[in-house]
Design a protein around this motif. Structure first.
Motif, PDB file in Angstrom:
ATOM      1  N   GLY A  12       0.789  -1.222   0.000  1.00 18.12           N
ATOM      2  CA  GLY A  12       0.000   0.000   0.000  1.00 18.12           C
ATOM      3  C   GLY A  12       0.820   1.271   0.000  1.00 18.12           C
ATOM      4  N   VAL A  13       1.342   1.658  -1.168  1.00 20.29           N
ATOM      5  CA  VAL A  13       2.162   2.870  -1.234  1.00 20.29           C
ATOM      6  C   VAL A  13       1.365   4.110  -0.877  1.00 20.29           C
ATOM      7  N   THR A  14       0.060   4.147  -1.207  1.00 20.93           N
ATOM      8  CA  THR A  14      -0.728   5.327  -0.847  1.00 20.93           C
ATOM      9  C   THR A  14      -0.854   5.450   0.675  1.00 20.93           C
ATOM     10  N   LEU A  15      -0.881   4.322   1.363  1.00 23.29           N
ATOM     11  CA  LEU A  15      -0.941   4.356   2.824  1.00 23.29           C
ATOM     12  C   LEU A  15       0.366   4.910   3.397  1.00 23.29           C
ATOM     13  N   THR A  16       1.475   4.536   2.797  1.00 21.21           N
ATOM     14  CA  THR A  16       2.771   5.071   3.225  1.00 21.21           C
ATOM     15  C   THR A  16       2.861   6.553   2.909  1.00 21.21           C
ATOM     16  N   ASP A  17       2.405   6.952   1.724  1.00 23.34           N
ATOM     17  CA  ASP A  17       2.394   8.371   1.367  1.00 23.34           C
ATOM     18  C   ASP A  17       1.563   9.167   2.365  1.00 23.34           C
ATOM     19  N   ALA A  18       0.406   8.636   2.729  1.00 23.86           N
ATOM     20  CA  ALA A  18      -0.458   9.332   3.685  1.00 23.86           C
ATOM     21  C   ALA A  18       0.254   9.541   5.013  1.00 23.86           C
ATOM     22  N   ALA A  19       0.970   8.521   5.487  1.00 22.18           N
ATOM     23  CA  ALA A  19       1.700   8.652   6.750  1.00 22.18           C
ATOM     24  C   ALA A  19       2.725   9.769   6.663  1.00 22.18           C
ATOM     25  N   HIS A  20       3.448   9.841   5.547  1.00 16.09           N
ATOM     26  CA  HIS A  20       4.453  10.897   5.384  1.00 16.09           C
ATOM     27  C   HIS A  20       3.812  12.269   5.300  1.00 16.09           C
ATOM     28  N   ALA A  21       2.572  12.327   4.853  1.00 15.61           N
ATOM     29  CA  ALA A  21       1.843  13.588   4.805  1.00 15.61           C
ATOM     30  C   ALA A  21       1.107  13.873   6.106  1.00 15.61           C
ATOM     31  N   ALA A  22       1.325  13.040   7.132  1.00 22.12           N
ATOM     32  CA  ALA A  22       0.647  13.167   8.426  1.00 22.12           C
ATOM     33  C   ALA A  22      -0.860  13.099   8.255  1.00 22.12           C
ATOM     34  N   LEU A  23      -1.302  12.293   7.303  1.00 18.66           N
ATOM     35  CA  LEU A  23      -2.725  12.156   6.998  1.00 18.66           C
ATOM     36  C   LEU A  23      -3.265  10.871   7.615  1.00 18.66           C
ATOM     37  N   PRO A  24      -4.194  10.961   8.570  1.00 13.30           N
ATOM     38  CA  PRO A  24      -4.795   9.750   9.143  1.00 13.30           C
ATOM     39  C   PRO A  24      -5.487   8.908   8.069  1.00 13.30           C
ATOM     40  N   VAL A  25      -5.594   7.617   8.341  1.00 10.75           N
ATOM     41  CA  VAL A  25      -6.112   6.668   7.368  1.00 10.75           C
ATOM     42  C   VAL A  25      -7.224   5.836   7.985  1.00 10.75           C
ATOM     43  N   VAL A  26      -8.261   5.577   7.199  1.00 15.33           N
ATOM     44  CA  VAL A  26      -9.215   4.514   7.489  1.00 15.33           C
ATOM     45  C   VAL A  26      -9.065   3.511   6.353  1.00 15.33           C
ATOM     46  N   ALA A  27      -8.686   2.272   6.680  1.00 15.17           N
ATOM     47  CA  ALA A  27      -8.361   1.299   5.636  1.00 15.17           C
ATOM     48  C   ALA A  27      -8.802  -0.092   6.058  1.00 15.17           C
ATOM     49  N   THR A  28      -9.011  -0.940   5.063  1.00 20.72           N
ATOM     50  CA  THR A  28      -9.326  -2.334   5.339  1.00 20.72           C
ATOM     51  C   THR A  28      -8.093  -3.078   5.833  1.00 20.72           C
ATOM     52  N   HIS A  29      -8.314  -3.943   6.792  1.00 23.33           N
ATOM     53  CA  HIS A  29      -7.243  -4.776   7.343  1.00 23.33           C
ATOM     54  C   HIS A  29      -7.078  -5.975   6.411  1.00 23.33           C
ATOM     55  N   THR A  30      -6.346  -5.740   5.325  1.00 18.13           N
ATOM     56  CA  THR A  30      -6.147  -6.789   4.326  1.00 18.13           C
ATOM     57  C   THR A  30      -4.691  -6.812   3.900  1.00 18.13           C
ATOM     58  N   GLY A  31      -4.180  -7.998   3.539  1.00 18.54           N
ATOM     59  CA  GLY A  31      -2.796  -8.095   3.098  1.00 18.54           C
ATOM     60  C   GLY A  31      -1.837  -7.574   4.156  1.00 18.54           C
ATOM     61  N   GLY A  32      -0.905  -6.717   3.721  1.00 18.77           N
ATOM     62  CA  GLY A  32       0.112  -6.203   4.629  1.00 18.77           C
ATOM     63  C   GLY A  32      -0.210  -4.864   5.250  1.00 18.77           C
ATOM     64  N   THR A  33      -1.486  -4.460   5.186  1.00 22.75           N
ATOM     65  CA  THR A  33      -1.871  -3.134   5.656  1.00 22.75           C
ATOM     66  C   THR A  33      -1.454  -2.857   7.095  1.00 22.75           C
ATOM     67  N   ALA A  34      -1.547  -3.850   7.962  1.00 24.78           N
ATOM     68  CA  ALA A  34      -1.321  -3.613   9.387  1.00 24.78           C
ATOM     69  C   ALA A  34       0.123  -3.246   9.721  1.00 24.78           C
ATOM     70  N   THR A  35       1.072  -3.517   8.825  1.00 29.95           N
ATOM     71  CA  THR A  35       2.447  -3.058   9.052  1.00 29.95           C
ATOM     72  C   THR A  35       2.573  -1.575   8.737  1.00 29.95           C
ATOM     73  N   ILE A  36       1.791  -1.099   7.777  1.00 33.12           N
ATOM     74  CA  ILE A  36       1.879   0.296   7.333  1.00 33.12           C
ATOM     75  C   ILE A  36       0.997   1.192   8.192  1.00 33.12           C
ATOM     76  N   VAL A  37      -0.212   0.736   8.477  1.00 31.52           N
ATOM     77  CA  VAL A  37      -1.160   1.499   9.290  1.00 31.52           C
ATOM     78  C   VAL A  37      -1.279   0.824  10.654  1.00 31.52           C
ATOM     79  N   LEU A  38      -0.843   1.504  11.696  1.00 33.11           N
ATOM     80  CA  LEU A  38      -0.924   0.959  13.049  1.00 33.11           C
ATOM     81  C   LEU A  38      -2.300   1.299  13.606  1.00 33.11           C
ATOM     82  N   ASP A  39      -3.117   0.288  13.805  1.00 36.44           N
ATOM     83  CA  ASP A  39      -4.505   0.495  14.213  1.00 36.44           C
ATOM     84  C   ASP A  39      -4.591   1.261  15.533  1.00 36.44           C
TER      85      ASP A  39
END
Length: 344
Positions: free
Chosen positions: A253-280
């Motif tokens: 999820g490169v967009t999830l990583t981009d969002a983190a660098h932009a200090a942008l909170p995320v709401v995302a599905t817990h699928t694949g490797g998402t949980a490493t990028i987005v800390l619930d």
């Protein structure tokens, strides 16, 4: 990625397929693909992998390299002979992506077996395996038998040049500005996003939805801007309150990583490797990918962020800090170079 490595490692593009090699693969796809309603990925077949391994070996002999860092290059590494030490880098395994991503779905059984064997050979050939997420690391260990001490999770960095400032708490009465970045409308959960936004509007929530990237004709209340220049993406991340990504499948999820660098909170599905990028509950809110739960949970998550703007601000700070400490290309390169130096 390659720019971050270039100071310490001579970077040679790993894809060894020259023009003639690419033609062979395309012809094989044309002859084999679609027979019986099932697909063949010619690049993942053993014959293609053997050819690519031979070409890579020739190239490596010319460079005088002693170690190889192969990025998403299982087809090149599987049949690589010689004494080179190999570090295999990937965001997923063939086992994980089969019937997970559309391109890897409905494969001919024999082609799927060959793809799995090519992956296994590449993982076995490598002295070390670097995965972008814990999801991929678990597959390398559990599905391919690699010893845990040889498999390392080092998340990738962003796709954009971003340095976002943390968002202030803001006015609870202001519209919640929601962003969707759509490289693949269906896989990224576009219909789900529209349904969630529509339900929130029906519930009286002030929401402004912007869709960047591929999308169909959208309702008049949605701002659809289509594909934009890569350099414009930081502006979209900076002018929204939350990224909504209800993907059906997501490896890293490169967009999830981009969002983190932009200090942008995320709401995302817990699928694949998402949980490493987005800390619930820290850098975002993860929701179930199940059809019977995803809409309900996403609506609840966005309502929560809308009514508690201090939570939105706190998540923004945590996302920025997570990006700096864990989702950095410089950090990734330093860790990979150190790992290569440890390989005998």
């Amino acid at each position: 990625m390659f720019a971050a490595l270039s100071d310490a490692i001579e970077v040679v593009p790993m894809s060894t397929a020259d023009a003639g090699d690419a033609v062979v693969d395309r012809l094989a796809m044309r002859v084999l693909d679609g027979r019986g309603g099932r697909r063949v990925l010619a690049g993942h077949l053993a014959a293609s992998s053997r050819r690519r391994g031979r070409l890579l070996a020739k190239r490596l002999r010319r460079t005088g390299a002693r170690a190889v860092v192969g990025v998403a290059a299982s087809q090149d590494l599987a049949h690589l002979g010689g004494q080179w030490s190999v570090t295999h880098v990937s965001d997923a395994t063939f086992h994980l992506v089969q019937d997970f991503y559309p391109i890897y779905s409905s494969l001919q059984p024999w082609a799927a077996r060959q793809g799995g064997l090519v992956e296994r050979r590449a993982i076995t050939r490598a002295q070390s395996v670097v995965t972008a997420t814990e999801w991929a690391r678990a597959s390398v260990i559990d599905d391919y038998g690699k010893p845990p001490g040889r498999v390392h999770t080092i998340p990738f960095g962003p796709g954009c040049d971003l340095a976002g400032a943390a968002r202030p708490a803001g006015d609870a009465g202001a519209p919640l500005r929601v962003l969707m970045v759509s490289s693949d409308w269906e896989r990224k959960g576009g219909p789900r996003v529209l349904e969630v936004a529509s339900l929130l509007r029906d519930q009286g929530v002030l929401i402004e939805l912007t869709v960047v990237g591929d999308h169909p004709v959208l309702p008049p209340w949605v701002r659809g801007v289509g594909r934009v220049p890569h350099d414009d993406m930081p502006g979209y991340y900076a002018t929204h309150d939350v990224l909504l990504e209800l993907a059906l499948a997501n490896a890293a999820g490169v967009t999830l990583t981009d969002a983190a660098h932009a200090a942008l909170p995320v709401v995302a599905t817990h699928t694949g490797g998402t949980a490493t990028i987005v800390l619930d509950e820290k850098t975002g809110l993860l929701v179930s990918p199940r059809e019977d739960a995803v809409i309900r949970e996403a609506v609840r998550a966005l309502r929560r962020l809308d009514t508690d703007r201090s939570l939105l601000a706190a998540i923004s700070v945590s996302a920025r800090d997570h990006a700096r400490t864990r989702l950095s290309w410089d950090g990734w390169a330093a860790d990979v170079v150190a790992l290569v130096g440890q390989v005998p």
